[in-house]
Design a protein around this motif. Sequence first.
Motif, mmCIF file in Angstrom:
data_model
loop_
_atom_site.group_PDB
_atom_site.id
_atom_site.type_symbol
_atom_site.label_atom_id
_atom_site.label_comp_id
_atom_site.label_asym_id
_atom_site.label_seq_id
_atom_site.Cartn_x
_atom_site.Cartn_y
_atom_site.Cartn_z
ATOM 1 N N PHE A 1 59.192 42.790 35.576
ATOM 2 C CA PHE A 1 57.966 42.212 35.029
ATOM 3 C C PHE A 1 56.750 42.748 35.788
ATOM 4 C CE2 PHE A 1 61.415 39.008 35.066
ATOM 5 C CZ PHE A 1 61.732 39.059 33.713
ATOM 6 N N ASP B 1 53.498 33.178 25.901
ATOM 7 C CA ASP B 1 54.679 34.040 25.876
ATOM 8 C C ASP B 1 55.859 33.309 26.503
ATOM 9 O OD1 ASP B 1 56.484 36.097 25.762
ATOM 10 O OD2 ASP B 1 55.579 37.256 27.398
ATOM 11 N N SER C 1 49.147 35.770 26.917
ATOM 12 C CA SER C 1 50.296 35.632 27.814
ATOM 13 C C SER C 1 50.626 34.173 28.101
ATOM 14 C CB SER C 1 50.033 36.376 29.127
ATOM 15 O OG SER C 1 48.885 35.861 29.786
ATOM 16 N N GLY D 1 58.937 35.426 27.374
ATOM 17 C CA GLY D 1 58.778 36.093 28.665
ATOM 18 C C GLY D 1 58.989 35.150 29.826
#
Length: 264
Positions: A127, A51, A48, A54
């Motif tokens: 999210f 990311d 993550s 994102g």
Amino acid sequence: MDSTLRRKYPHHEWTPVNEGDSGAFVYHLTGHLPELYAKIAPRAPGNSAFDLAGEADRLEWLIGHGIPAPRIVERGEDSTCTWFVTEALPGVPASEEWPEHQRFAVVEAIAGLARTLHGLPVDDCPFDRGLTVTVTEARHNVRAGLVDLDDLQEEHEGWSGDRLLAELDRTRPETEDLVVCHGDLCPNNILLDPDTCEITGVIDVGRLGRADRHADIALTARELDIDEDPWFGPAYAEHFLERYGAQRVEKDKMTFYQLLDEFF
């Protein structure tokens, strides 16, 4: 991609930024208006921290809900990496060495920001950073060797990844008081006007999402409590929690979410 992106901004001077622990490459673009930041990370499914698509989505969501955050100038990806470029925000980090007469005002501004974020419509936030997601990521990060066991908080020094996971499982809360959390609400990710101490923006929002409010306040209080920093310390951490709302603070959850942060 680094060289390709540089060619798009030939009149800017690119200076590496070393703050932060995400592992992405961050550059400050100066010498030509507008002043910008570029963030570049390798494609790494399951990590993550890399990311960036994102994170860019989260920046746009925050701006759409009235929270000052860096505006995306461009974003993209190819077979090897992802990136985005943002306009620079005014202000200085809350982690700077503030004059003594401003320190409580800085802390109060941080508490106000936390309340504002946590007051956003949680059902409108797409999210998910609840424990089902984050504990799963914690396990993945241990297996993948992504947890820096040489940079743990003092109370966890010398612990193995398995020991950290065992303690995480043992202390996991039974319930979550879900709000919209920044996810890494530390002073270095909060910008303020140096004269008025008003919030000018938030950065590094890759962990933003629906989570228990302690995912934010536990990290903020921990960072303010560190007494190696001569301009903050325990009194400021206590003041932050009082201004945020001491009746909402659960000690066990504070400890748990500080432990959870070790995995990211």
